[in-house]
Design an enzyme around this catalytic site. Structure first.
Site, PDB file in Angstrom:
ATOM      1  N   GLY A  16      -1.653   1.493  -1.056  1.00  0.00           N
ATOM      2  CA  GLY A  16      -1.534   0.060  -0.796  1.00  0.00           C
ATOM      3  C   GLY A  16      -1.959  -0.804  -1.968  1.00  0.00           C
ATOM      4  O   GLY A  16      -2.388  -1.948  -1.787  1.00  0.00           O
ATOM      5  N   SER A  19       1.892   1.380  -4.460  1.00  0.00           N
ATOM      6  CA  SER A  19       1.971   0.473  -3.310  1.00  0.00           C
ATOM      7  C   SER A  19       2.197   1.237  -2.010  1.00  0.00           C
ATOM      8  O   SER A  19       2.000   0.682  -0.921  1.00  0.00           O
ATOM      9  CB  SER A  19       3.092  -0.543  -3.517  1.00  0.00           C
ATOM     10  OG  SER A  19       4.352   0.102  -3.613  1.00  0.00           O
ATOM     11  N   CYS A  20       2.621   2.495  -2.107  1.00  0.00           N
ATOM     12  CA  CYS A  20       2.848   3.305  -0.900  1.00  0.00           C
ATOM     13  C   CYS A  20       1.513   3.629  -0.222  1.00  0.00           C
ATOM     14  O   CYS A  20       0.455   3.542  -0.829  1.00  0.00           O
ATOM     15  CB  CYS A  20       3.546   4.609  -1.256  1.00  0.00           C
ATOM     16  SG  CYS A  20       5.201   4.390  -1.929  1.00  0.00           S
ATOM     17  N   ILE A  21       1.625   4.043   1.044  1.00  0.00           N
ATOM     18  CA  ILE A  21       0.438   4.453   1.798  1.00  0.00           C
ATOM     19  C   ILE A  21       0.543   5.950   2.086  1.00  0.00           C
ATOM     20  O   ILE A  21       1.571   6.433   2.561  1.00  0.00           O
ATOM     21  CB  ILE A  21       0.354   3.715   3.158  1.00  0.00           C
ATOM     22  CG1 ILE A  21       0.269   2.195   2.963  1.00  0.00           C
ATOM     23  CG2 ILE A  21      -0.826   4.237   3.984  1.00  0.00           C
ATOM     24  CD1 ILE A  21      -1.064   1.672   2.527  1.00  0.00           C
TER      25      ILE A  21
END
Lengths: 172, 167
Positions: free
Chosen positions: A91, A27-29
């Site tokens: 993401g 989910s991190c960018i």
């Protein structure tokens, strides 16, 4: 030897000759900012969309502080803001969690895009969304942002190599 | 589980450690390592997260005799079922030990880089204000030797000290 950038961490440099990598983005960018005229590069591993405080100790952790912080650090090294191009990966919606957290990956992506748009930073390429992990690598020798996935072919985000064009500029 | 895969398994090497949430992607080694994982959210009086994590190559060797293939829908279903069995046994033990109620959600099965799963979990924890979390880690062994499988329990409402005092 590559420089691995962990959750909430960042790197900024001029004439960068080492590969930089963010392993296992969910989910991190993973955000790369490249200013090839001056050969200045920035990379951040963004975890959440918004900081709970205006001046957090880990500014790269949050989208709303990571983007201005990275730009500021790049400008210190001579980068011209309107020449900076962004590349994004991550993401994803990895986990179905009951509760108020919602889709952190989507919210991260929206927040990063909004911060970049506010500062008129162009997005040159991205590999975002879905339900799978990604590794984002900056290949210093070639000037390429490359995304790897488990069980899939690598994807090059940079439409053209992002290498210095200024005569006498170093290799970014 | 032993009957399911026709091998005898034991949970060994239980450790309890405290970690910054952002250390989770590298907790079991390289964040880019491809793994199969069953992930559960734990509800009840002991909210948190439970994961059974196995390297992809070991899962293939484990499942091929069982379902005839190491990957695909049947294999993923078997991974979820193995996670259910191991996770439920572990949670039942914990619930008995602490005299509380704890129940897992249905499993989510992943076949991806460990860092993508653990990093996303770290983001959930940090968004809830949990910058540090206790991690209870166990190693699974089978009669033919050590299996590189780990069961991770990350309680949200217990501190490491509380867990240790209750041992």
């Amino acid at each position: 030897m590559s420089l691995a950038i962990g959750l909430g961490k960042y790197a900024v440099g001029k004439d960068v000759r080492q590969d930089w990598v963010i392993y296992g983005l969910g989910s991190c960018i993973g955000l790369i900012l490249c200013e090839r005229w001056e050969g200045v590069l920035g990379m951040a591993h963004i975890v959440l969309p918004a900081s709970p405080e205006p001046d957090p100790p880990e500014p790269a952790r949050y989208a709303d502080t990571a983007v201005p912080f990275l730009l500021q650090e790049m400008e210190r090294l001579g980068a011209i803001p309107n020449r900076i191009v962004a590349f994004l990966a991550g993401g994803a919606r990895m986990l179905e969690i009951n509760g108020a957290v919602g889709d952190i990956g989507r919210r991260n992506l929206e927040a990063v895009r909004e911060e970049l748009a506010m500062r008129r930073i162009r997005v040159g390429g991205e590999s975002v969304g879905g339900t799978f992990g990604r590794t984002l690598r900056w290949n210093a020798a070639e000037g390429l942002a490359i995304v790897s996935r488990f069980g899939a072919a690598d994807e090059v985000l940079t439409p053209v190599p992002c290498r210095p064009v200024r005569p006498g500029g170093g290799q970014a | 589980m032993s009957e399911l895969v026709e091998k005898r398994f034991k949970i060994t090497e239980v450790s309890m450690t405290q970690h910054e949430a952002e250390e989770l992607p590298n907790l079991l080694g390289d964040a880019s390592t491809p793994v199969c994982a069953s992930f559960f959210q734990v509800r009840g009086e002991l909210p948190g997260f439970l994961l059974l994590v196995m390297p992809v190559h070991e899962v293939a060797a484990l499942l091929e005799p069982l379902v005839g293939q190491g990957e695909g829908e049947m294999a993923d279903s078997a991974i979820g079922e193995i996670g259910n069995i191991v996770g439920s046994a572990f949670l039942n033990h914990i619930a008995d030990h602490y005299h509380i109620y704890a129940a897992p959600t249905p499993p989510q099965v992943f076949r991806d880089m460990i860092g993508a799963l653990m990093g996303s979990l770290a983001a959930v924890l940090v968004s809830g204000g949990k910058l540090e979390v206790p991690v209870v880690r166990t190693q699974l062994t089978q009669n033919e030797g050590v299996l590189s499988a780990f069961l991770l329990w990350i309680p949200e409402s217990f501190s490491l000290d509380e867990l240790r005092q209750s041992k």
